[in-house]
Design a protein around this motif. Structure first.
Motif, PDB file in Angstrom:
ATOM      1  N   UNK A 748       0.847  -1.210  -0.032  1.00  0.00           N
ATOM      2  CA  UNK A 748      -0.138   0.035  -0.233  1.00  0.00           C
ATOM      3  C   UNK A 748       0.853   1.280   0.096  1.00  0.00           C
ATOM      4  N   UNK A 749       1.770   1.217   1.001  1.00  0.00           N
ATOM      5  CA  UNK A 749       2.940   2.438   0.778  1.00  0.00           C
ATOM      6  C   UNK A 749       3.453   2.596  -0.326  1.00  0.00           C
ATOM      7  N   UNK A 750       3.971   1.436  -1.086  1.00  0.00           N
ATOM      8  CA  UNK A 750       4.535   1.542  -2.326  1.00  0.00           C
ATOM      9  C   UNK A 750       3.646   2.216  -3.415  1.00  0.00           C
ATOM     10  N   UNK A 751       2.298   1.659  -3.514  1.00  0.00           N
ATOM     11  CA  UNK A 751       1.439   2.020  -4.205  1.00  0.00           C
ATOM     12  C   UNK A 751       1.330   3.525  -4.260  1.00  0.00           C
ATOM     13  N   UNK A 752       1.063   4.086  -3.004  1.00  0.00           N
ATOM     14  CA  UNK A 752       0.861   5.452  -2.546  1.00  0.00           C
ATOM     15  C   UNK A 752       1.917   6.327  -3.444  1.00  0.00           C
ATOM     16  N   UNK A 753       3.107   6.032  -2.992  1.00  0.00           N
ATOM     17  CA  UNK A 753       4.351   6.802  -3.543  1.00  0.00           C
ATOM     18  C   UNK A 753       4.276   6.579  -5.159  1.00  0.00           C
ATOM     19  N   UNK A 754       4.274   5.608  -5.807  1.00  0.00           N
ATOM     20  CA  UNK A 754       4.389   5.277  -7.179  1.00  0.00           C
ATOM     21  C   UNK A 754       3.102   6.053  -7.862  1.00  0.00           C
ATOM     22  N   UNK A 755       2.087   5.799  -7.239  1.00  0.00           N
ATOM     23  CA  UNK A 755       0.812   6.571  -7.886  1.00  0.00           C
ATOM     24  C   UNK A 755       0.956   8.216  -7.637  1.00  0.00           C
ATOM     25  N   UNK A 756       1.718   8.701  -6.468  1.00  0.00           N
ATOM     26  CA  UNK A 756       1.866   9.959  -6.760  1.00  0.00           C
ATOM     27  C   UNK A 756       3.011  10.485  -7.774  1.00  0.00           C
ATOM     28  N   UNK A 757       3.807   9.626  -7.824  1.00  0.00           N
ATOM     29  CA  UNK A 757       4.721   9.970  -9.015  1.00  0.00           C
ATOM     30  C   UNK A 757       4.087  10.064 -10.150  1.00  0.00           C
ATOM     31  N   UNK A 758       3.216   8.965 -10.675  1.00  0.00           N
ATOM     32  CA  UNK A 758       2.764   8.789 -11.894  1.00  0.00           C
ATOM     33  C   UNK A 758       1.995  10.069 -12.262  1.00  0.00           C
ATOM     34  N   UNK A 759       1.204  10.499 -11.188  1.00  0.00           N
ATOM     35  CA  UNK A 759       0.357  11.766 -11.101  1.00  0.00           C
ATOM     36  C   UNK A 759       1.053  13.046 -11.423  1.00  0.00           C
ATOM     37  N   UNK A 760       2.236  13.118 -10.942  1.00  0.00           N
ATOM     38  CA  UNK A 760       3.100  14.114 -11.027  1.00  0.00           C
ATOM     39  C   UNK A 760       3.622  14.275 -12.449  1.00  0.00           C
ATOM     40  N   UNK A 761       4.431  13.114 -12.949  1.00  0.00           N
ATOM     41  CA  UNK A 761       4.736  13.217 -14.209  1.00  0.00           C
ATOM     42  C   UNK A 761       3.572  13.214 -15.378  1.00  0.00           C
ATOM     43  N   UNK A 762       2.382  12.595 -14.926  1.00  0.00           N
ATOM     44  CA  UNK A 762       1.371  12.721 -16.195  1.00  0.00           C
ATOM     45  C   UNK A 762       0.957  14.145 -16.206  1.00  0.00           C
ATOM     46  N   UNK A 763       1.025  14.852 -14.982  1.00  0.00           N
ATOM     47  CA  UNK A 763       0.692  16.224 -15.183  1.00  0.00           C
ATOM     48  C   UNK A 763       1.302  17.137 -15.860  1.00  0.00           C
ATOM     49  N   UNK A 764       2.716  16.809 -15.755  1.00  0.00           N
ATOM     50  CA  UNK A 764       3.831  17.824 -16.534  1.00  0.00           C
ATOM     51  C   UNK A 764       3.613  17.298 -18.011  1.00  0.00           C
ATOM     52  N   UNK A 765       3.312  16.093 -18.628  1.00  0.00           N
ATOM     53  CA  UNK A 765       3.270  15.399 -19.799  1.00  0.00           C
ATOM     54  C   UNK A 765       4.450  14.705 -20.010  1.00  0.00           C
ATOM     55  N   UNK A 766       5.250  14.281 -18.911  1.00  0.00           N
ATOM     56  CA  UNK A 766       6.512  13.713 -19.256  1.00  0.00           C
ATOM     57  C   UNK A 766       6.034  12.083 -19.582  1.00  0.00           C
ATOM     58  N   UNK A 767       6.249  11.628 -20.575  1.00  0.00           N
ATOM     59  CA  UNK A 767       5.892  10.269 -20.999  1.00  0.00           C
ATOM     60  C   UNK A 767       7.115   9.373 -20.352  1.00  0.00           C
ATOM     61  N   UNK A 768       8.354   9.631 -20.165  1.00  0.00           N
ATOM     62  CA  UNK A 768       9.494   9.230 -19.709  1.00  0.00           C
ATOM     63  C   UNK A 768       9.123   8.715 -18.162  1.00  0.00           C
ATOM     64  N   UNK A 769       8.991   9.792 -17.229  1.00  0.00           N
ATOM     65  CA  UNK A 769       8.615   9.597 -16.094  1.00  0.00           C
ATOM     66  C   UNK A 769       7.325   8.566 -15.737  1.00  0.00           C
ATOM     67  N   UNK A 770       6.475   9.066 -16.349  1.00  0.00           N
ATOM     68  CA  UNK A 770       5.232   8.256 -16.555  1.00  0.00           C
ATOM     69  C   UNK A 770       5.381   6.830 -16.395  1.00  0.00           C
ATOM     70  N   UNK A 771       6.258   6.419 -17.705  1.00  0.00           N
ATOM     71  CA  UNK A 771       6.277   5.063 -18.007  1.00  0.00           C
ATOM     72  C   UNK A 771       6.939   4.211 -16.805  1.00  0.00           C
ATOM     73  N   UNK A 772       8.088   4.935 -16.221  1.00  0.00           N
ATOM     74  CA  UNK A 772       8.721   4.340 -15.114  1.00  0.00           C
ATOM     75  C   UNK A 772       7.726   4.113 -14.008  1.00  0.00           C
ATOM     76  N   UNK A 773       6.961   5.148 -13.598  1.00  0.00           N
ATOM     77  CA  UNK A 773       6.221   5.055 -12.429  1.00  0.00           C
ATOM     78  C   UNK A 773       4.975   4.006 -12.812  1.00  0.00           C
ATOM     79  N   UNK A 774       4.428   3.938 -13.869  1.00  0.00           N
ATOM     80  CA  UNK A 774       3.388   2.822 -14.381  1.00  0.00           C
ATOM     81  C   UNK A 774       3.880   1.460 -14.089  1.00  0.00           C
ATOM     82  N   UNK A 775       5.116   1.385 -14.615  1.00  0.00           N
ATOM     83  CA  UNK A 775       5.670   0.070 -14.497  1.00  0.00           C
ATOM     84  C   UNK A 775       6.005  -0.288 -12.981  1.00  0.00           C
TER      85      UNK A 775
END
Length: 991
Positions: A748-775
């Motif tokens: 749960x803790x890991x998912x919260x952090x990775x989810x926040x990262x994916x949201x942050x990268x996605x808000x910026x439009x960064x496909x690279x960072x988003x792909x890492x976080x989604x993986x």
């Protein structure tokens, strides 16, 4: 004796003599006996065609007489059997060859697969069991195998780059089997690979409609995924194609045909001749007419052989490393060989003379390692290696020279007409060199032909010289270039001299800015054939560029400082956009200027311009990392000048340069010498939560150090930005933070952090960072057992990496998706692993290929094919890079797989050894989830041997390694229970 039932029933003696079988009743009888050779066939089945009772015995007797003692027909219970084996019957041989071909295809050996499957299909002479119309079930089974073998053979052809060849065959097959989805998918892929994306989408739509109307079903997940790929487009980098010719080729038909014929039988052909004789133009024409895949590598801008492998990787459209870490086990040369190993391709190496020794050495190694590779080189001198075939490119013959001059003159002066004798005299004065003729003809815009002839006579001395050596002809060309140069207006000459600073041409804005052209000088230089304008970029032929660079050095018109300033500004402007939704557009802009960016970085080191070089190294960091480009040599050269202490105010830039220098094996010593100073500089730049100028650099630094035992400071540098001012750095910090709870078993803790990262990268439009976080999120979902969520997240990540053109990362994600599917949809998992293997081979990535082979090993193990599983796991282990953190999980899984193979064979000792090796390998790198899986396998082994207490203790140990407390065990205790060596346990405890 040999028999045939794939078509009309036939029989041959070993010497090839055909045996007369008689009428249809006898042929049908023999065919039924041969469907399962050696097995008894009941009399009522043999009599199903109407031959019953006494008539059946009579037909058997006559068939015995025809065949003789070599193929006895024996009475067996209530039926008959024939003394023959599967290898004696064409159907048996077909099925064996088809199975071997499919196995070769699964292993990625496309050429071998095509050979085996072609041999299998060649055994068919017509419909199966053509003489036994009532044996429909057996005929349908064989025809189904035939169609599957055809699909496998076409799959092999697609892997070999023969997409154009198979389209007509696929259209015909799909017309006869309109509901067969694999055929539809193969046709879609073949059309896509040939550039027919719209046609491929139409095939999908037609197939979808038929399935709905006739079967009431939707397309399979595999076909639907291919459809999604087509809708997204295929941005994967493709090899650089030969440049499109701007004019017709005159007088070279015999050369084109001769070189093409030579390339059909020889794998290395070198076009030799003086500058300006037309070697490049001839190579372009030959490559353009050649079938299959071709790659054009322009080598004129290279000044040292060390940069050659990376230049060829760039020409192939390949990255040197993935998003997350370099494939350290392979340098650029090894990656090239891996990418070309199973890929039929014509590689054109243009302008080899400046680094001819390096080209010769690399071409020899690649040709030896890559059986499908052919090389067409252009050079003023031979490469001088075994197997080279030379084709001297000579000046044009007299008539062709006149035709060329006339055609080019007509392009600049409408209605051009001149005395052929005068034109011939001009061409002779120019030694019939095509480039010299084109330069001279371009002058007819401002002078008449008689004036041109007179000036050339004055300049070159005599109108005709007869036979000339290559060196003398080169002097003639130089004289013509010099004459053309001297006729330029002053502003044109200055612009031309400054243009020589570019590497790989220039966009109009860059050309105007660097050359200081406020008027029409660039267009005028195009008119006078000193520049070309194609594809929206200006380009200068190497012969002219070399002469212009000499003149620029003499006149003081060198534009290298202006060139560096322009491209530093471009890189700085682009850098923040690479972390936003504008990422793809700016990546394209920087990719178009790739040669200029690298040239500017290299020249900064040569000029000892440390500030410019360091600023470029930092500004280019995001681009180089996403594109997977290594600039270790340029960065190391710059650090040699900069010294061991970061210049004041350039601390981040210095760290970025150290990061680049340590990106390959050759730079490890540079990394060791400068790492501490660079890390201290980074910490100072990002102290107290403030943001530096280059948010990606600390993140990339941490990833570079992730596998080092003293990496805590690098992690702390990134984690400090979790609540910092820069939104990209915050998202990156949340991504890194997630791995702490993940290692502790806190999903749960890991998912919260990775989810926040994916949201942050996605808000910026960064496909690279988003792909890492989604993986990472997909990994958490899989750990929780939610495979549907894992697949959906991986699908999202795949869409992003494919848009980035990241072949190796796409292969990695496909393997992950296969792992999510393998337990409940083995066929889909197999398709993902096979596609990953094909992509990894194309990318030349041994570690990602190893992951795909490991997945195929899992499939083979599930299928009960222990031999194939063992072979695939062993092959995978040999390819994984042991020094890369990303390899840890794959190595551990392959070792566990080998342990399961041994356990299935009853070899508990080997199984236990493999499981312990897997646990130690994973735990020593901090990969405790993988270590837990290995210890879980040890528990299963103990249970299978009746050791219930031992199995329970090992299950507790596995739980501890997953982060679940059990019986107050520590990780060290858990590893001791698993039987690991104390030295391994001590090393793990120090992490």
């Amino acid at each position: 004796m040999r028999f045939g039932i794939l078509g009309e029933t036939r029989a041959w003696r070993d010497g090839g003599e055909e045996i007369p079988l008689g009428g249809p009743a006898r042929r049908a009888l023999l065919a039924l006996l041969l469907v399962r050779p050696g097995a008894a066939v009941p009399a009522d089945r043999l009599a199903a065609g109407g031959t019953a009772g006494h008539a059946l015995h009579s037909q058997v007797s006559r068939l015995r007489a025809a065949l003789g003692p070599d193929a006895a027909i024996e009475r067996d219970g209530g039926g008959y059997r024939i003394a023959a084996g599967p290898g004696d019957v064409d159907a048996g041989r077909f099925e064996r060859l088809a199975d071997e071909g499919r196995a070769a295809l699964r292993d990625g050996a496309a050429d071998r697969a095509a050979e085996l499957l072609g041999e299998a299909l060649g055994l068919w002479r017509g419909p199966a069991l053509a003489d036994v119309p009532w044996a429909e079930a057996d005929a349908v089974r064989l025809e189904e195998r035939r169609t599957a073998a055809l699909e496998d053979r076409i799959e092999a052809d697609l892997l070999r780059g023969r997409h154009r060849d198979v389209v007509p065959e696929l259209r015909d097959l799909l017309g006869r089997h309109p509901l067969r989805e694999r055929l539809a998918g193969l046709l879609m892929r073949a059309l896509r690979d040939g550039g027919g994306q719209a046609e491929a989408l139409l095939v999908f739509e037609e197939t979808r409609r038929r399935l709905a109307e006739e079967l009431g079903t939707d397309p399979s997940p595999g076909l639907a995924a291919l459809h999604r790929d087509l809708l997204r487009g295929d941005p994967a980098p493709a090899p650089v194609r030969p440049p499109a010719p701007l004019t017709d080729l005159v007088g070279r038909n015999g050369d084109v045909d001769g070189v093409a014929d030579l390339l059909a039988s020889a794998r290395l052909v070198t076009l030799t001749g003086p500058g300006g004789v037309g070697k490049t133009r001839l190579a372009v024409e030959v490559a353009g007419r050649a079938g299959g895949e071709a790659c054009f590598a322009e080598l004129a801008s290279l000044r040292d052989g060390a940069s050659l492998p990376r230049a060829l990787l760039g020409a192939l459209g390949l990255r040197e490393s993935g998003l997350q870490a370099p494939d350290a086990g392979k340098g650029p040369e090894g990656r090239l060989a891996a990418a070309l190993a199973d890929r039929p391709m014509l590689l054109v190496l243009d302008n080899c003379e400046q680094i001819v020794d390096a080209v010769a050495a690399l071409a020899g190694r690649l040709l030896a390692a890559c059986p499908g590779l052919r090389v067409l080189a252009t050079s003023r001198e031979p490469l001088g290696i075994t197997g080279e075939n030379l084709w001297p490119v000579r000046p044009l013959d007299g008539d062709a020279a006149v035709r060329l001059f006339t055609a080019r003159a007509s392009a600049v002066r409408r209605g051009f007409a001149a005395d052929p004798a005068v034109v011939r005299r001009i061409c002779a004065a120019l030694d019939d060199l095509p480039l010299a003729i084109e330069l001279a003809a371009a002058r007819l815009r401002t002078m008449d032909v008689a004036d041109l002839a007179g000036r050339l006579d004055d300049r070159l001395g005599v109108p005709s010289r007869g036979s000339r050596t290559a060196d003398e002809r080169h002097r003639t060309l130089r004289a013509v270039v010099a004459w053309s140069w001297d006729l330029l207006a002053e502003d044109e000459r200055r612009v031309a001299e400054r243009f020589t600073a570019f590497a790989g041409g220039a966009a109009p804005d860059a050309a105007r800015r660097v050359c200081g052209d406020g008027g029409d000088a660039l267009e005028s230089l195009v008119d006078k054939s000193l520049l070309e304008l194609a594809g929206g970029r200006y380009r200068m032929l190497e012969t002219i560029r070399a002469y212009g660079a000499e003149r620029a050095a003499e006149s003081g018109a060198d534009a290298r400082d202006a060139h560096a300033a322009y491209f530093l500004e471009l890189a700085r402007t682009a850098d923040p956009h690479l972390r936003t939704g504008a990422q793809l557009g700016w990546l394209g802009t920087l990719a178009a200027e790739h040669g200029n960016l690298l040239a500017a970085l290299g020249r900064a080191a040569e000029a000892r311009d440390v500030p410019t070089g360091l600023r470029l190294a930092a500004a280019m960091s995001g681009y180089l990392w996403i594109r997977g480009v290594v600039v270790a040599a340029q960065a190391a050269a710059l650090l040699d000048v900069a010294g061991p202490v970061p210049p004041p105010g350039l601390e981040e830039e210095y760290a970025a340069c150290v990061l680049h220098a340590g990106a390959d094996a050759a730079g490890r010593e540079v990394w060791r010498r400068h790492r501490a100073a660079a890390e201290a500089a980074l910490e100072a730049a990002w102290a107290d939560g403030k943001a530096g100028r280059h948010p990606a650099v600390p993140f990339l630094w941490m990833m570079r150090r992730a596998d080092e035992p003293d990496a805590q400071s690098a992690f702390a540098l990134v984690l400090a930005q979790r609540d910092g001012p820069d939104p990209w750095a915050r998202a990156a910090a949340r991504f890194i933070t997630g791995f702490g709870p993940l290692a502790a078993g806190d999903a749960d803790g890991a998912a919260a952090e990775f989810g926040a990262a994916a949201g942050g990268f996605r808000a910026l439009g960064d496909r690279w960072g988003t792909a890492l976080a989604l993986d990472a999120l997909a990994g958490v979902a899989a750990q929780r057992g939610d495979r549907a969520a894992a697949v959906a997240l991986t699908d999202e990540a795949l869409a992003l990496t494919e848009r980035l053109g990241a072949l190796d990362d796409t292969a990695d994600l496909l393997v992950n998706r296969g792992d999510h599917h393998v337990e409940d949809d083995r066929d889909t998992a197999r398709a993902d692993y096979e596609r990953a293997a094909a992509i990894a081979r194309r990318a030349g990535s041994p570690t990602y290929l190893a992951g795909a082979l490991r997945g195929l090993g899992d499939i083979a193990l599930l299928d009960g094919d222990l031999g194939a599983a063992e072979r695939l796991y062993t092959d995978a282990l040999a390819r994984f890079d042991p020094h890369w953190i990303k390899s840890v999980g794959g190595r551990a899984t392959a070792l566990i797989g080998l342990g399961r193979v041994a356990a299935a064979r009853g070899d508990a000792g080997t199984a236990r050894s493999r499981y312990r090796e897997a646990a130690g390998t994973a735990a020593s790198k901090g990969a405790f989830m993988e270590a837990a899986r290995a210890v879980g396998a040890l528990a299963d082994l103990a249970a299978a041997q009746g050791d219930a207490d031992g199995a329970a203790r090992l299950a507790d140990a596995a739980a501890v390694l997953r982060g679940v407390p059990a019986a107050a065990l520590s990780r060290a205790d858990a590893l001791r229970l698993a039987g690991l060596d104390e030295r391994v346990i001590e090393a793990v405890s120090r992490r």
